[in-house]
Write a protein that holds these residues in place. Structure first.
Motif, PDB file in Angstrom:
ATOM      1  N   UNK A  10       0.865  -1.211  -0.054  1.00  0.00           N
ATOM      2  CA  UNK A  10      -0.147   0.075   0.063  1.00  0.00           C
ATOM      3  C   UNK A  10       0.914   1.232   0.294  1.00  0.00           C
ATOM      4  N   UNK A  37      -6.712  -4.119  10.013  1.00  0.00           N
ATOM      5  CA  UNK A  37      -6.472  -2.677  10.457  1.00  0.00           C
ATOM      6  C   UNK A  37      -6.800  -2.495  11.730  1.00  0.00           C
ATOM      7  N   UNK A  85     -12.942   0.763   9.608  1.00  0.00           N
ATOM      8  CA  UNK A  85     -12.303   1.042   8.312  1.00  0.00           C
ATOM      9  C   UNK A  85     -12.041  -0.223   7.685  1.00  0.00           C
ATOM     10  N   UNK A  86     -12.295  -1.395   8.094  1.00  0.00           N
ATOM     11  CA  UNK A  86     -12.074  -2.613   7.534  1.00  0.00           C
ATOM     12  C   UNK A  86     -13.379  -3.239   7.067  1.00  0.00           C
ATOM     13  N   UNK A 113     -16.746  -2.698   5.465  1.00  0.00           N
ATOM     14  CA  UNK A 113     -17.399  -1.434   4.643  1.00  0.00           C
ATOM     15  C   UNK A 113     -18.549  -1.972   4.136  1.00  0.00           C
ATOM     16  N   UNK A 114     -19.068  -3.149   4.113  1.00  0.00           N
ATOM     17  CA  UNK A 114     -20.011  -4.006   3.469  1.00  0.00           C
ATOM     18  C   UNK A 114     -21.380  -3.982   4.284  1.00  0.00           C
ATOM     19  N   UNK A 115     -22.527  -4.075   3.696  1.00  0.00           N
ATOM     20  CA  UNK A 115     -23.613  -3.903   4.389  1.00  0.00           C
ATOM     21  C   UNK A 115     -24.156  -5.320   5.225  1.00  0.00           C
ATOM     22  N   UNK A 116     -23.417  -6.307   5.046  1.00  0.00           N
ATOM     23  CA  UNK A 116     -23.657  -7.438   5.845  1.00  0.00           C
ATOM     24  C   UNK A 116     -22.115  -7.895   5.959  1.00  0.00           C
ATOM     25  N   UNK A 158     -22.293  -2.751  11.687  1.00  0.00           N
ATOM     26  CA  UNK A 158     -22.517  -1.689  12.555  1.00  0.00           C
ATOM     27  C   UNK A 158     -23.493  -2.185  13.800  1.00  0.00           C
ATOM     28  N   UNK A 159     -24.176  -3.369  13.705  1.00  0.00           N
ATOM     29  CA  UNK A 159     -25.036  -3.828  14.672  1.00  0.00           C
ATOM     30  C   UNK A 159     -24.106  -4.646  15.721  1.00  0.00           C
ATOM     31  N   UNK A 188     -32.729   2.528  12.405  1.00  0.00           N
ATOM     32  CA  UNK A 188     -31.862   2.445  11.292  1.00  0.00           C
ATOM     33  C   UNK A 188     -32.805   2.981  10.015  1.00  0.00           C
ATOM     34  N   UNK A 199     -33.805   0.997   7.604  1.00  0.00           N
ATOM     35  CA  UNK A 199     -34.535  -0.039   7.430  1.00  0.00           C
ATOM     36  C   UNK A 199     -35.224  -0.690   8.693  1.00  0.00           C
ATOM     37  N   UNK A 247     -29.562  -4.156   2.488  1.00  0.00           N
ATOM     38  CA  UNK A 247     -28.808  -5.036   1.457  1.00  0.00           C
ATOM     39  C   UNK A 247     -29.609  -5.586   0.208  1.00  0.00           C
ATOM     40  N   UNK A 261     -24.418   1.563  -0.895  1.00  0.00           N
ATOM     41  CA  UNK A 261     -23.888   0.512   0.097  1.00  0.00           C
ATOM     42  C   UNK A 261     -22.911   1.205   1.193  1.00  0.00           C
ATOM     43  N   UNK A 262     -22.111   2.166   0.533  1.00  0.00           N
ATOM     44  CA  UNK A 262     -21.083   2.944   1.471  1.00  0.00           C
ATOM     45  C   UNK A 262     -21.773   3.908   2.088  1.00  0.00           C
ATOM     46  N   UNK A 294     -24.925   3.572   3.400  1.00  0.00           N
ATOM     47  CA  UNK A 294     -25.609   2.956   4.380  1.00  0.00           C
ATOM     48  C   UNK A 294     -24.838   2.629   5.505  1.00  0.00           C
ATOM     49  N   UNK A 295     -23.572   1.885   5.037  1.00  0.00           N
ATOM     50  CA  UNK A 295     -22.565   1.498   6.158  1.00  0.00           C
ATOM     51  C   UNK A 295     -22.151   2.554   7.025  1.00  0.00           C
ATOM     52  N   UNK A 296     -21.835   3.765   6.565  1.00  0.00           N
ATOM     53  CA  UNK A 296     -20.857   4.924   7.189  1.00  0.00           C
ATOM     54  C   UNK A 296     -21.816   5.952   7.756  1.00  0.00           C
ATOM     55  N   UNK A 298     -24.519   6.194   9.859  1.00  0.00           N
ATOM     56  CA  UNK A 298     -24.470   6.391  11.376  1.00  0.00           C
ATOM     57  C   UNK A 298     -23.139   6.728  12.000  1.00  0.00           C
ATOM     58  N   UNK A 299     -22.293   6.076  11.469  1.00  0.00           N
ATOM     59  CA  UNK A 299     -20.756   6.350  12.241  1.00  0.00           C
ATOM     60  C   UNK A 299     -20.572   7.948  12.127  1.00  0.00           C
ATOM     61  N   UNK A 319     -10.720   8.981   6.700  1.00  0.00           N
ATOM     62  CA  UNK A 319     -11.372   7.715   6.938  1.00  0.00           C
ATOM     63  C   UNK A 319     -11.716   6.887   5.568  1.00  0.00           C
ATOM     64  N   UNK A 370      -8.316   5.437   4.539  1.00  0.00           N
ATOM     65  CA  UNK A 370      -8.290   4.143   5.238  1.00  0.00           C
ATOM     66  C   UNK A 370      -8.971   2.965   4.865  1.00  0.00           C
ATOM     67  N   UNK A 371     -10.226   3.422   4.870  1.00  0.00           N
ATOM     68  CA  UNK A 371     -11.244   2.367   4.057  1.00  0.00           C
ATOM     69  C   UNK A 371     -10.445   1.717   2.772  1.00  0.00           C
ATOM     70  N   UNK A 380      -7.911  -0.552   3.286  1.00  0.00           N
ATOM     71  CA  UNK A 380      -8.352  -1.895   3.709  1.00  0.00           C
ATOM     72  C   UNK A 380      -9.028  -2.753   2.591  1.00  0.00           C
TER      73      UNK A 380
END
Ligand SMILES: Nc1ncnc2c1ncn2[C@@H]1O[C@H](COP(=O)(O)OP(=O)(O)OP(=O)(O)O)[C@@H](O)[C@H]1O
Ligand SMILES: [Mg+2]
Lengths: 234, 255
Positions: free
Chosen positions: A54, A84, A89-90, A92-95, A136-137, B5, B7, B132, B152-153, B155-157, B159-160, B202, B205-206, B209
């Motif tokens: 990287x 990481x 950061x690692x 990042x997917x919905x599930x 995130x859950x 959420x 959903x 999803x 999708x990103x 949705x994931x980020x 709340x963060x 961030x 960093x993502x 990863x």
């Protein structure tokens, strides 16, 4: 024994002029668990990011004999499983499933093989029950485990982990240490957690100001209080 | 995780929840399309759409209050639309010969009805479809990959990021935040700047990863659940009913 990681006089400077690595030379043998310790800002994270290309500094980095170069990156990233520090950061997917399947999908594996790898990796970290959840859950400790699973799914020959126990409560910390002990791959672990280093690693490398200050069996470094004190580790 | 959420309720179990996401996306998309193309005065058509929504709502067991509360988001937009009412000239009246109402009012009523039905459809859709699955359905229906990745990103980020901003606000208030409005504006400006830089870092960093696991520019998504018999049994009558309301209960083809 076979050398998994070979590094020779590695230098790296950030674009803003911060010199982060000043000539690091080291080898890691197959099956070895090595702790990389050093104070904040020593260059541990920067160093780890060189192991899978990287960051590309001056000097040579080889993984399994393969030089880290543009043409080899895909193979290198399969061999080096990088976890990481921050699981957010690692993952990042919905599930969770998608996240663990991300690497195998990039390798172009077929559907059945992907499923097999996902369940195998989640089982290895004890998170089988969370396949369908959203990252995130999960609690922080659980996310950390899933983050480890995401790289196990690539079946790497070396696991590279940045601060595996940072921000974990004592129980999750114990669980993570036990988990890493059971994963018998070669491991390079950057950490401030000296207890973890002594429990898990046979060898410790001490970095400070971008230089390798010491490289010896764990017991020897951990009993050298003057050395640890000089580099702000106790 | 304290935020509601996107959903929420999508993990209930009901006949609607068990349908394939593709089915639900198709039906609600049709509902929105027929609704926005209906003339504002076609009250029977709108009654049909609302009846359809209410039946779905009842079957899904999603609380009515949830949908109503979220549907309030349209209020500010409606207020904006209401402001424009007086600017419609009476000259346009000829087109609305059916009623003698002010043309601005008719336009407003159209906007209100259409946005309410559309927003409720989306809220209900999001309450019966895990996000999803929604994404894989969109993918199957031909949405470009880039858009899917973006959603999708998000949705994931999302709340963060909300939490990160809340932490910043808390840190600010903990230090006796106050002073004149000029100073306050400056502080908020800096916070937004910091927030941007943090998000940017961030993102970097993502990305690291991702590349570490062999990312080559395409975000893989889960395959959509296939449509089965019960899905077709839902799609066909629903679409038939909605299109029927649109064609037979509304005067004319135009808006
Ligand atoms: N993106 C960057 N731009 C410029 N300088 C950086 C950047 N990231 C790190 N540095 C600098 O590089 C040096 C090494 O940082 P690095 O993050 O590798 O340290 P570390 O050993 O991982 O520390 P820690 O224990 O706090 O994680 C530090 O002096 C740091 O300020
Ligand atoms: Mg670090």
């Amino acid at each position: 024994m076979k050398k998994v990681i070979e590094i020779e006089s590695l230098h790296f400077t950030y674009p803003d002029g911060t010199v982060a690595l000043r000539g690091i030379t080291l080898d890691v043998l197959e099956g070895e668990k090595v702790a990389l310790i050093g104070p904040n800002g020593a260059g541990k994270s920067t160093f780890l990011l060189h192991l899978n290309g990287i960051f590309r500094g001056d000097g040579s980095v080889r993984i399994d004999g393969l030089p880290v170069e543009k043409d080899n990156l895909k193979a290198i990233r399969q061999k080096v499983g990088m976890v990481f520090q921050n699981p957010d950061d690692q993952l990042f997917c919905p599930t969770v499933f998608d996240d663990v399947a991300f690497g195998p999908r990039n390798l172009g594996l077929d559907h059945d093989e992907i499923e097999r790898r996902v369940s195998e990796s989640l089982a290895a970290v004890g998170m089988e029950g969370s396949v369908k959840k959203s990252p995130f859950r999960l609690s922080f400790g659980e996310r950390k485990r899933v983050a480890i699973a995401t790289v196990l799914a690539l079946r790497p020959s070396v696991l590279v982990i940045d601060e595996p126990t940072a921000n974990l409560d004592p129980r999750s910390r114990r669980a993570t240490i036990a988990l890493l002990r059971d994963l018998h791959d070669t491991q390079v672990i950057a950490t401030h957690d000296l207890a973890l280093a002594s429990e898990l690693c046979s060898r410790i490398i001490l970095l400070d100001s971008g230089q390798k200050v010491a490289d010896a069996p764990a017991a020897k470094i951990l009993e050298d209080n003057t050395l640890l004190q000089a580099h702000g580790l106790v | 995780m304290k935020h509601g959420f996107l959903d929420k309720y999508s993990d209930l179990s009901s006949p609607l929840h068990s349908l394939s996401a593709t089915t639900k996306v198709i039906v609600f998309l049709v509902l929105i399309i027929v609704c926005v193309t209906t003339a504002p005065t076609a009250y029977f058509s709108f009654a049909g759409y609302l009846a359809f929504l209410m039946v779905c709502l009842a079957v899904s067991r999603v609380p009515v209050i949830h949908v109503l509360r979220r549907s309030l988001v349209v209020v500010p937009f409606l207020a904006m639309a209401a402001l424009s009412i007086p600017f419609f000239s009476r000259a346009a009246e000829g087109r609305n010969a059916i009623t003698a109402a002010h043309p601005g009012l008719i336009v407003f009523q159209g906007i209100a009805l259409k946005s309410f039905v559309s927003v409720c459809s989306l809220i209900l859709l999001s309450a019966i479809t895990p996000f999803p699955h929604f994404l894989s359905a969109l993918r199957k229906l031909g949405t470009p990959r880039l858009l899917i990745s973006l959603m999708s990103f998000t949705y994931r980020y999302l709340f963060l990021m909300v939490e990160e901003f809340e932490r910043m606000v808390r840190a600010r208030d903990a230090r006796c935040y106050g002073g004149g409005w000029l100073w306050q504006t400056k502080v908020v400006g800096r916070m937004v700047g910091t927030f941007f830089v943090r998000s940017y870092e961030r993102a970097e960093r993502v990305y690291h990863a991702m590349t570490s696991r062999g990312f080559d520019g395409r975000v893989p998504v889960e395959d959509a659940q296939p449509m089965r018999l019960k899905d077709h049994l839902f799609v066909l009558p629903s679409v038939g009913f909605l299109v029927g309301c649109r064609i037979f209960l509304a005067p004319g083809w135009l808006f």
